[in-house]
Design an enzyme around this catalytic site. Structure first.
Site, PDB file in Angstrom:
ATOM      1  N   ILE A  20      -1.524  -7.441  -4.448  1.00 31.92           N
ATOM      2  CA  ILE A  20      -1.193  -8.463  -5.445  1.00 31.92           C
ATOM      3  C   ILE A  20      -0.113  -9.423  -4.945  1.00 31.92           C
ATOM      4  CG2 ILE A  20       0.589  -7.118  -6.657  1.00 31.92           C
ATOM      5  CD1 ILE A  20      -0.671  -8.185  -9.295  1.00 31.92           C
ATOM      6  N   LEU A  34      -1.901   4.523  -2.414  1.00 32.96           N
ATOM      7  CA  LEU A  34      -0.840   5.136  -1.621  1.00 32.96           C
ATOM      8  C   LEU A  34       0.511   4.513  -1.949  1.00 32.96           C
ATOM      9  CD1 LEU A  34      -2.762   5.275   1.771  1.00 32.96           C
ATOM     10  CD2 LEU A  34      -2.989   6.744  -0.227  1.00 32.96           C
ATOM     11  N   ASP A  93       3.715   1.542  -7.089  1.00 30.47           N
ATOM     12  CA  ASP A  93       4.949   1.257  -7.819  1.00 30.47           C
ATOM     13  C   ASP A  93       5.150   2.329  -8.899  1.00 30.47           C
ATOM     14  OD1 ASP A  93       7.034   0.108  -9.242  1.00 30.47           O
ATOM     15  OD2 ASP A  93       6.259  -1.932  -8.987  1.00 30.47           O
TER      16      ASP A  93
END
Lengths: 252, 440
Positions: free
Chosen positions: A97, A149, A152
Site C-alpha cells: 500500500i 508477513l 502492522d
C-alpha cells in the site's frame, strides 16, 4: 548532472536500487479512500505489463498462466525475490500500500531482471489496498499460497479492524485460495500472533498444518530468513510467532 | 492557490438529508412511506391510516429512516436508519415486536424468504443477523442481539437482497462491489462461504433486485449504479450478462428526455451522469422500473430472462409537476408500481418532511403493447385519505420538490462518490500529519 542523480539511487556494484531513497512511513491507513487505479475485475488485470516474457500481450492461449502466489504487504520484496528462483514456473505478485516501497520493489525486480537475464520474470508488484481490493485482482480459488508477513500490529483495540487478518477478511482470503492452498502468517508481536492464530483456528474453512508438514515445507524457513523484517528480528535476537493454515472445503 | 481556497469544499459540509422511501405489501394490503424519522402506513384493506404501536424502551425512530421493507409473506415489516435502531413490526396489529440496537447507522435491511431471519447492514460494511425463531408464539418484546454475519471492508453497504431460491444473500457497496454469499444453515454463526463477486460497475452500486419467473426460479440479479448503468448478472457464476447504459448516445430517444428534464431542473451545467437511485421489478415480471437522478418520471427496461438481455423500453414522464422519484415499490399481485419523492430535513421550507406519492398501473398483458398508465390522485387505491396519510398533506408546492431533489443529489453525492483531489491538494491535506509538523 541529472544523469548522475538518477544513477546514484542504484548501488554501483549490484545494480539494485538503494533503500535509503525509498524510505516511507511505516504505517498507512487502510480505511482511507484509495486514489490509485484498481482493475475493475480480475480479467482487466494486465498480465503482459507485469510478466512480459511469461505472458506476452498477444497470446491467444485459452488457458493463460495466472498468478498463484500473493504476498500481501510485501514490503521491500525479500520474500518474492527468494521465492522467484525456488518456484520459477509460478507467477507471484507482491501487494503493497505504501507508494514509495512498492516503487522500490518495482525497481528491484527490474534491476534483477536486467542483471540475471531470463530470471525473475515471474515476480511483480502492485501498489494497492489489499484489504479492499483482493477480489478485483484474483478469481475464486485462483491462489495456492498467500503470505501475511510481519503485518502492522495495530495495538489499540479501536484499530483492530485495520488488521489485515480478521475473521471477516478471512472469508475473502478463503474465496481467493484454492482448496488445499496455504496461508502463511508470521509476526514478532506476540499479541498479534495470538490474534492471527485465533482468527484462523476459529474459521471453518481453514485447518492448521501438522508439525511434520511445516518441517517439510521449504517456504516456512523463508518466512524469517528471506524477509527484511524477519532478518531484523533475528539480528535483534527477537522471537517470532507463526501460523500456517490450509484452506479446506467448507463443512456441509 | 491560497489556503482558504484549498479549504473550500472541505468545511462546507452539506446537511445530511435522507430520501423518502416507499414499500408495498406483497399482496398490496398496505403501503408504507418513510420520510425522515416519520413512518407512515396506510391500510388498503380497511381503507384507513394505521397508527403504529411501539412499547419498546426507545419508541419510534428518532433520526432518518434509511431502509424499510416487508418480508415475502407480508407478515413482517422492518424499518431502520440513522438512529441505529432496527425495528421489526408485525403487520397484523402494526405492533413493534422487536427493537434491535446497532453500533452504527443502518443502511440496508433484508428478511430471509422464510421470514426467520432479519439481516441489516451498517455504514461500516458489516451485515448483522437477528433470528426471529419462536417470536411468533409468544409475541414478547424481546431484546434481540444481532450477530455479525459477513462484512465488506469498511464500505457503506447500499443494498441487501436474498436470492429468490434463498441460497444466497447479495450485498452491494460504495466500492463498486456486489458480493454473493452462501446462506449457511445457521446464519448466526456467520456466512463465510463467498459464492462470487459481481464486478464491473465503475461507481457506487445503489440498488439491487432479482427478476425471476416460474420458468427461471433462480432468477437473475439486476443492479443499478452511480455509473449510470444497469447490469444483469448470474449470481452463481458472478458473470455479467448484459449492461444497459442509461442515456447512452445509442438511445437518442431517451437521452432526449433526460437532457430536457435536466436542463429544466438545474440549468447550471449539463450533468453527463445519470445515477440510478432505485430499481424494482414490475408486476408484469419482465420489466424493471428505474428511478434516475434528475429524471422526472421513471424509466422502464425490458428483461428477457431466456435470452438474458436488458433493453431500454420506455420512459413514463410525470407531467405537470416536479416528481423525481426517490424510491419505488411494487406488489407482485396487483399490477401497480408505486413511487415516492421527498426528503427529510429540507432547509428553508416550513414543511420539514413532505413526500409525494404516485402510482403507475400496468394493465393485464393480453394486448401485447399495453401501455403503463400514470394514475391520477383520485384513481389511486385509498384516494385522498391515503395521500393525506402518506404525503403529510394533499397538495404540496412544486418548488419544494425542486429544492428537495437538489438537496438530495448533493447529499447522496457527498455520501457515496469518492472525492478526487489533485496532487497539489492531496499534499496540502497532509499538512497536519505528525511527521510533516516536525519539519518546520
Amino acid at each position: 548532472m541529472i544523469e548522475k542523480e538518477t544513477t546514484s539511487t542504484f548501488n554501483k556494484s549490484t545494480g539494485l536500487p538503494r533503500k535509503r531513497f525509498y524510505r516511507a512511513r511505516a504505517h498507512s491507513n487502510p480505511l482511507s479512500d484509495s486514489h490509485f487505479p484498481v482493475p475493475l475485475s480480475p480479467s482487466q488485470f494486465d498480465y503482459s505489463l507485469h510478466y512480459p516474457q511469461l505472458v506476452p500481450a498477444a497470446s491467444d492461449d485459452d488457458n493463460p498462466k495466472r498468478i498463484q502466489f500473493a504476498d500481501i504487504g510485501c514490503g521491500f520484496g525479500g520474500l518474492l525475490v527468494a521465492l522467484s528462483t525456488l518456484f520459477p514456473d509460478k507467477l507471484m505478485i507482491g501487494m503493497e500500500i505504501r507508494d514509495k516501497v512498492s516503487e522500490y520493489v518495482k525497481e528491484r525486480i527490474s534491476a534483477l531482471r536486467t542483471t540475471n537475464p531470463g530470471q525473475y520474470q515471474n515476480i511483480s508488484v502492485v501498489r494497492t489496498n489489499s484489504m479492499k481490493y483482493i477480489p478485483n485482482y484474483f478469481e475464486k480459488g485462483q491462489l495456492t499460497k498467500m503470505f501475511f508477513l510481519f503485518p502492522d500490529p495495530h495495538f489499540k483495540e479501536k484499530n483492530h479492524r485495520r488488521r489485515v487478518i480478521s475473521p471477516h477478511l478471512l472469508d475473502e482470503y478463503a474465496y481467493t485460495l484454492a482448496v488445499g492452498g496455504i496461508i502463511y502468517t508470521i509476526t514478532d508481536v506476540e499479541e498479534l500472533g495470538e490474534w492471527m492464530k485465533g482468527c484462523l483456528e476459529n474459521h471453518p474453512m481453514f485447518e492448521a498444518l501438522m508439525e511434520e508438514e511445516l518441517e517439510n515445507d521449504l517456504v516456512v524457513k523463508l518466512l524469517t530468513s528471506a524477509t527484511e523484517e524477519g532478518q531484523k528480528v533475528a539480528r535483534n535476537g527477537g522471537q517470532t510467532f507463526q501460523a500456517v493454515y490450509r484452506r479446506i472445503a467448507p463443512p456441509l | 492557490m491560497g489556503d482558504a481556497q484549498m479549504e473550500e469544499g472541505d468545511n462546507t459540509r452539506e446537511i445530511e438529508v435522507a430520501p423518502a422511501l416507499i414499500a408495498v405489501d406483497p399482496a398490496q394490503r398496505s403501503v408504507a412511506v418513510a420520510v425522515g424519522s416519520d413512518l407512515r402506513v396506510y391500510d388498503l384493506i380497511g381503507d384507513c391510516p394505521v397508527s403504529l404501536v411501539d412499547d419498546s424502551a426507545k419508541p419510534f425512530h428518532s433520526d432518518s429512516i434509511r431502509a424499510i421493507r416487508y418480508d415475502a409473506s407480508g407478515k413482517l415489516f422492518v424499518s431502520a436508519g440513522d438512529d441505529k435502531l432496527v425495528k421489526i413490526w408485525s403487520t397484523d396489529s402494526w405492533f413493534c415486536i422487536s427493537s434491535v440496537c446497532c453500533e452504527k447507522r443502518v443502511s440496508a435491511v433484508a428478511v430471509s424468504n422464510d421470514g426467520l431471519f432479519v439481516c441489516f447492514a451498517d455504514k461500516f460494511g458489516v451485515v448483522w443477523v437477528v433470528s426471529l425463531k419462536g417470536d411468533a408464539e409468544n409475541q414478547a418484546l424481546a431484546d434481540k442481539k444481532a450477530a455479525p454475519m459477513l462484512a465488506h471492508y469498511c464500505s457503506i453497504i447500499t443494498s441487501l437482497e436474498f436470492s429468490p431460491d434463498g441460497r444466497f444473500i447479495v450485498s452491494a457497496d460504495r466500492d463498486y462491489k456486489i458480493r454473493v454469499t452462501v446462506v449457511p444453515k445457521n446464519p448466526l454463526d456467520g456466512a463465510h462461504e463467498i459464492q462470487t463477486f459481481c464486478l464491473g460497475h465503475s461507481e457506487y452500486v445503489s440498488c439491487l433486485d432479482f427478476i425471476h419467473s416460474p420458468d427461471y426460479p433462480h432468477g437473475l440479479l439486476i443492479s443499478g449504479s452511480g455509473d449510470s448503468t444497469v447490469r444483469l448478472w448470474d449470481v452463481t457464476l458472478g458473470s455479467l450478462l448484459d449492461t444497459c447504459e442509461i442515456g447512452s448516445k445509442f438511445d437518442r430517444r431517451f437521452t432526449f428526455f433526460l437532457k430536457a428534464e435536466l436542463s429544466a431542473t438545474d440549468g447550471i451545467e449539463e450533468d453527463p451522469c445519470h445515477a440510478v437511485t432505485d430499481l424494482c421489478t414490475c408486476p408484469n415480471g419482465t420489466s424493471v422500473a428505474l428511478a434516475v437522478q434528475s429524471l422526472k418520471g421513471i424509466m422502464l427496461l425490458n428483461c428477457n430472462l431466456s435470452a438474458k438481455t436488458l433493453s431500454m423500453a420506455k420512459v413514463v414522464l410525470v407531467e405537470g409537476e416536479t416528481l423525481i422519484p426517490t424510491s419505488l415499490g411494487t406488489s407482485l399481485s396487483e399490477g401497480l408500481l408505486w413511487m415516492v419523492t421527498g426528503i427529510s430535513k429540507l432547509q428553508g421550507f416550513d414543511h420539514s418532511s413532505l413526500a409525494r406519492v404516485r402510482a403507475v398501473s400496468f394493465p393485464e398483458d393480453d394486448g401485447r403493447d399495453a401501455e403503463p398508465v400514470l394514475l391520477r390522485d383520485d384513481e389511486i387505491p385509498g384516494g385522498q385519505k391515503l395521500l393525506e396519510r402518506l404525503q403529510g398533506s394533499v397538495s404540496i408546492g412544486n418548488d419544494v420538490f425542486l429544492a428537495a431533489s437538489e438537496a438530495l443529489k448533493t447529499s447522496m453525492r457527498s455520501l457515496l462518490i469518492k472525492k478526487q483531489y489533485s496532487d497539489e491538494k492531496r499534499e496540502f491535506r497532509k499538512r497536519t500529519r505528525n511527521d510533516r509538523k516536525l519539519k518546520h
